[in-house]
Design a protein around this motif. Sequence first.
Motif, PDB file in Angstrom:
ATOM      1  N   SER A  41       0.834  -1.206   0.000  1.00 33.57           N
ATOM      2  CA  SER A  41       0.000   0.000   0.000  1.00 33.57           C
ATOM      3  C   SER A  41       0.869   1.258   0.000  1.00 33.57           C
ATOM      4  O   SER A  41       0.512   2.263  -0.611  1.00 33.57           O
ATOM      5  CB  SER A  41      -0.979   0.000   1.176  1.00 33.57           C
ATOM      6  OG  SER A  41      -0.307  -0.131   2.400  1.00 33.57           O
ATOM      7  N   ALA A  42       2.026   1.207   0.652  1.00 30.43           N
ATOM      8  CA  ALA A  42       2.938   2.357   0.626  1.00 30.43           C
ATOM      9  C   ALA A  42       3.417   2.616  -0.802  1.00 30.43           C
ATOM     10  O   ALA A  42       3.496   3.761  -1.260  1.00 30.43           O
ATOM     11  CB  ALA A  42       4.126   2.122   1.546  1.00 30.43           C
ATOM     12  N   ALA A  43       3.685   1.535  -1.540  1.00 34.25           N
ATOM     13  CA  ALA A  43       4.142   1.681  -2.921  1.00 34.25           C
ATOM     14  C   ALA A  43       3.027   2.246  -3.795  1.00 34.25           C
ATOM     15  O   ALA A  43       3.243   3.136  -4.618  1.00 34.25           O
ATOM     16  CB  ALA A  43       4.605   0.327  -3.458  1.00 34.25           C
ATOM     17  N   TYR A  44       1.789   1.751  -3.603  1.00 34.34           N
ATOM     18  CA  TYR A  44       0.646   2.194  -4.403  1.00 34.34           C
ATOM     19  C   TYR A  44       0.413   3.686  -4.242  1.00 34.34           C
ATOM     20  O   TYR A  44       0.168   4.409  -5.191  1.00 34.34           O
ATOM     21  CB  TYR A  44      -0.598   1.411  -3.971  1.00 34.34           C
ATOM     22  CG  TYR A  44      -1.899   1.860  -4.596  1.00 34.34           C
ATOM     23  CD1 TYR A  44      -2.283   1.383  -5.856  1.00 34.34           C
ATOM     24  CD2 TYR A  44      -2.756   2.730  -3.937  1.00 34.34           C
ATOM     25  CE1 TYR A  44      -3.486   1.773  -6.421  1.00 34.34           C
ATOM     26  CE2 TYR A  44      -3.954   3.123  -4.495  1.00 34.34           C
ATOM     27  CZ  TYR A  44      -4.315   2.648  -5.739  1.00 34.34           C
ATOM     28  OH  TYR A  44      -5.514   3.041  -6.299  1.00 34.34           O
ATOM     29  N   PHE A  45       0.483   4.161  -3.000  1.00 31.24           N
ATOM     30  CA  PHE A  45       0.232   5.580  -2.734  1.00 31.24           C
ATOM     31  C   PHE A  45       1.485   6.430  -2.871  1.00 31.24           C
ATOM     32  O   PHE A  45       1.439   7.633  -2.674  1.00 31.24           O
ATOM     33  CB  PHE A  45      -0.340   5.771  -1.326  1.00 31.24           C
ATOM     34  CG  PHE A  45      -1.798   5.458  -1.217  1.00 31.24           C
ATOM     35  CD1 PHE A  45      -2.753   6.396  -1.580  1.00 31.24           C
ATOM     36  CD2 PHE A  45      -2.227   4.222  -0.767  1.00 31.24           C
ATOM     37  CE1 PHE A  45      -4.107   6.114  -1.475  1.00 31.24           C
ATOM     38  CE2 PHE A  45      -3.578   3.932  -0.657  1.00 31.24           C
ATOM     39  CZ  PHE A  45      -4.522   4.881  -1.011  1.00 31.24           C
ATOM     40  N   LYS A  46       2.630   5.788  -3.153  1.00 34.61           N
ATOM     41  CA  LYS A  46       3.908   6.501  -3.174  1.00 34.61           C
ATOM     42  C   LYS A  46       4.079   7.295  -1.875  1.00 34.61           C
ATOM     43  O   LYS A  46       4.501   8.452  -1.864  1.00 34.61           O
ATOM     44  CB  LYS A  46       4.009   7.433  -4.383  1.00 34.61           C
ATOM     45  CG  LYS A  46       3.859   6.688  -5.713  1.00 34.61           C
ATOM     46  CD  LYS A  46       4.104   7.633  -6.894  1.00 34.61           C
ATOM     47  CE  LYS A  46       3.929   6.937  -8.236  1.00 34.61           C
ATOM     48  NZ  LYS A  46       2.528   6.507  -8.474  1.00 34.61           N
ATOM     49  N   ALA A  47       3.663   6.662  -0.752  1.00 30.26           N
ATOM     50  CA  ALA A  47       3.787   7.316   0.549  1.00 30.26           C
ATOM     51  C   ALA A  47       5.268   7.519   0.855  1.00 30.26           C
ATOM     52  O   ALA A  47       6.104   6.722   0.455  1.00 30.26           O
ATOM     53  CB  ALA A  47       3.130   6.458   1.631  1.00 30.26           C
ATOM     54  N   PRO A 260      -1.802   8.647   6.757  1.00 29.82           N
ATOM     55  CA  PRO A 260      -0.546   9.134   6.192  1.00 29.82           C
ATOM     56  C   PRO A 260      -0.316   8.748   4.730  1.00 29.82           C
ATOM     57  O   PRO A 260       0.743   9.074   4.191  1.00 29.82           O
ATOM     58  CB  PRO A 260       0.503   8.466   7.078  1.00 29.82           C
ATOM     59  CG  PRO A 260      -0.135   7.191   7.518  1.00 29.82           C
ATOM     60  CD  PRO A 260      -1.612   7.459   7.607  1.00 29.82           C
ATOM     61  N   LEU A 261      -1.298   8.085   4.079  1.00 31.79           N
ATOM     62  CA  LEU A 261      -1.078   7.684   2.685  1.00 31.79           C
ATOM     63  C   LEU A 261      -1.139   8.880   1.736  1.00 31.79           C
ATOM     64  O   LEU A 261      -0.461   8.902   0.722  1.00 31.79           O
ATOM     65  CB  LEU A 261      -2.100   6.621   2.285  1.00 31.79           C
ATOM     66  CG  LEU A 261      -1.838   5.264   2.970  1.00 31.79           C
ATOM     67  CD1 LEU A 261      -2.978   4.298   2.727  1.00 31.79           C
ATOM     68  CD2 LEU A 261      -0.525   4.655   2.494  1.00 31.79           C
ATOM     69  N   LEU A 262      -1.983   9.845   2.064  1.00 37.03           N
ATOM     70  CA  LEU A 262      -2.043  11.078   1.275  1.00 37.03           C
ATOM     71  C   LEU A 262      -1.992  12.219   2.293  1.00 37.03           C
ATOM     72  O   LEU A 262      -2.733  12.194   3.269  1.00 37.03           O
ATOM     73  CB  LEU A 262      -3.364  11.120   0.496  1.00 37.03           C
ATOM     74  CG  LEU A 262      -3.503  12.163  -0.596  1.00 37.03           C
ATOM     75  CD1 LEU A 262      -2.670  11.799  -1.812  1.00 37.03           C
ATOM     76  CD2 LEU A 262      -4.961  12.266  -1.044  1.00 37.03           C
ATOM     77  N   THR A 263      -1.139  13.203   2.083  1.00 37.76           N
ATOM     78  CA  THR A 263      -1.014  14.259   3.095  1.00 37.76           C
ATOM     79  C   THR A 263      -2.072  15.336   2.875  1.00 37.76           C
ATOM     80  O   THR A 263      -2.458  15.620   1.734  1.00 37.76           O
ATOM     81  CB  THR A 263       0.376  14.942   3.047  1.00 37.76           C
ATOM     82  OG1 THR A 263       0.483  15.666   1.816  1.00 37.76           O
ATOM     83  CG2 THR A 263       1.505  13.939   3.177  1.00 37.76           C
ATOM     84  N   PRO A 264      -2.523  15.962   3.964  1.00 39.69           N
ATOM     85  CA  PRO A 264      -3.458  17.084   3.809  1.00 39.69           C
ATOM     86  C   PRO A 264      -2.817  18.242   3.029  1.00 39.69           C
ATOM     87  O   PRO A 264      -3.528  18.960   2.318  1.00 39.69           O
ATOM     88  CB  PRO A 264      -3.797  17.493   5.245  1.00 39.69           C
ATOM     89  CG  PRO A 264      -2.798  16.827   6.123  1.00 39.69           C
ATOM     90  CD  PRO A 264      -2.280  15.631   5.382  1.00 39.69           C
ATOM     91  N   ASP A 265      -1.509  18.392   3.125  1.00 37.77           N
ATOM     92  CA  ASP A 265      -0.841  19.472   2.374  1.00 37.77           C
ATOM     93  C   ASP A 265      -1.070  19.293   0.873  1.00 37.77           C
ATOM     94  O   ASP A 265      -1.446  20.213   0.160  1.00 37.77           O
ATOM     95  CB  ASP A 265       0.670  19.486   2.652  1.00 37.77           C
ATOM     96  CG  ASP A 265       0.986  19.803   4.112  1.00 37.77           C
ATOM     97  OD1 ASP A 265       0.060  20.215   4.843  1.00 37.77           O
ATOM     98  OD2 ASP A 265       2.145  19.627   4.521  1.00 37.77           O
ATOM     99  N   ARG A 266      -0.823  18.072   0.397  1.00 36.92           N
ATOM    100  CA  ARG A 266      -1.010  17.769  -1.023  1.00 36.92           C
ATOM    101  C   ARG A 266      -2.481  17.922  -1.417  1.00 36.92           C
ATOM    102  O   ARG A 266      -2.818  18.523  -2.433  1.00 36.92           O
ATOM    103  CB  ARG A 266      -0.527  16.320  -1.269  1.00 36.92           C
ATOM    104  CG  ARG A 266      -1.038  15.652  -2.523  1.00 36.92           C
ATOM    105  CD  ARG A 266      -0.073  15.791  -3.682  1.00 36.92           C
ATOM    106  NE  ARG A 266      -0.655  15.388  -4.948  1.00 36.92           N
ATOM    107  CZ  ARG A 266      -0.706  14.135  -5.398  1.00 36.92           C
ATOM    108  NH1 ARG A 266      -0.186  13.156  -4.685  1.00 36.92           N
ATOM    109  NH2 ARG A 266      -1.249  13.846  -6.572  1.00 36.92           N
ATOM    110  N   TRP A 267      -3.362  17.367  -0.594  1.00 35.25           N
ATOM    111  CA  TRP A 267      -4.804  17.407  -0.890  1.00 35.25           C
ATOM    112  C   TRP A 267      -5.283  18.857  -1.010  1.00 35.25           C
ATOM    113  O   TRP A 267      -5.958  19.232  -1.969  1.00 35.25           O
ATOM    114  CB  TRP A 267      -5.582  16.669   0.202  1.00 35.25           C
ATOM    115  CG  TRP A 267      -6.993  16.345  -0.172  1.00 35.25           C
ATOM    116  CD1 TRP A 267      -7.473  15.148  -0.640  1.00 35.25           C
ATOM    117  CD2 TRP A 267      -8.131  17.227  -0.111  1.00 35.25           C
ATOM    118  NE1 TRP A 267      -8.830  15.239  -0.879  1.00 35.25           N
ATOM    119  CE2 TRP A 267      -9.253  16.501  -0.562  1.00 35.25           C
ATOM    120  CE3 TRP A 267      -8.314  18.556   0.261  1.00 35.25           C
ATOM    121  CZ2 TRP A 267     -10.533  17.053  -0.640  1.00 35.25           C
ATOM    122  CZ3 TRP A 267      -9.592  19.120   0.177  1.00 35.25           C
ATOM    123  CH2 TRP A 267     -10.691  18.380  -0.265  1.00 35.25           C
TER     124      TRP A 267
END
Length: 296
Positions: A41-47, A260-267
Amino acid sequence: MTASYVCRIDPNAIVALDMHVHIEADSHGHFSLDQPLMEASAAYFKAGSDRAPTLDRVAAYYREREMAAVVFTVDAGTARGHPPLSSAEIAQGAAAHADVLIPFGSVDPLRGADAVDQARRLVEDFGVRGFKFHPSLQAFSPNDREHYPLWQTLSELGVVALFHTGQTGIGAGMPGGYGIKLRYSDPMLLDDVAADFPDLTMILAHPSVPWVDSSLSIATHKANVYLDLSGWSPKYFPPQLVRQAGTLLRHKVLFGSDFPLLTPDRWLADFADLDVKDEARPLILKENALRLLGLR
Ligand SMILES: [Zn+2]
């Protein structure tokens, strides 16, 4: 014993309320998923390298940004054979950061009456404000009658039920998706629940790919159903979702990141570029969530 959670969020002091934040590691070094799933899942989301910050770190992260966050784990113990993180511990941790965090609990619907008892205890003894469910990861059909006592109990307790919908990054790219079935996360299964429990406030999480039109219809039709916009960068939202989030459904749509998979900053940076009316933005970013959580 730590006191039960009492919310101390100042609605006027926060710029946004993130409805969807996962706690994936505890202070004893346990993770919410087994190692192959965490890595895939980390790879999928590029976390980034910080795939699983602890609750204290999550609180500091949101406090720094003057945001509040709803935090939870997912108990998929039966389906995945991996011991869950403790929702009681998450609620106690949130109680220590009640100026920024709101705890939701998680119970395993496959455990039947035990799940109902546990849900009641999490609300009455620990103060959780809602529950997170992930039908695909937990391997259950939400509209199956065997789960109705759970929905009935949550409805009576007056807490929110938040459901993962649509495609999932958990198991993505693995053979057989690691045995995880997408159809359990078809939002139409939740339309049955919303119809049969009109007093249960429900949130359908994510843009529900490939069923976004179903979710939009359900949220339009059922007063007790809301949508959260987590798990996808707004840049990739389907156009009908963007259109309705800013107009017809502006009181029903909620900011969520899936940190933590997508950050609020990016969103938030990508949301700023969306064609959404200015007057709808504060509703989506915090006011709808404050209202539905009873914080206004
Ligand atoms: Zn989630």
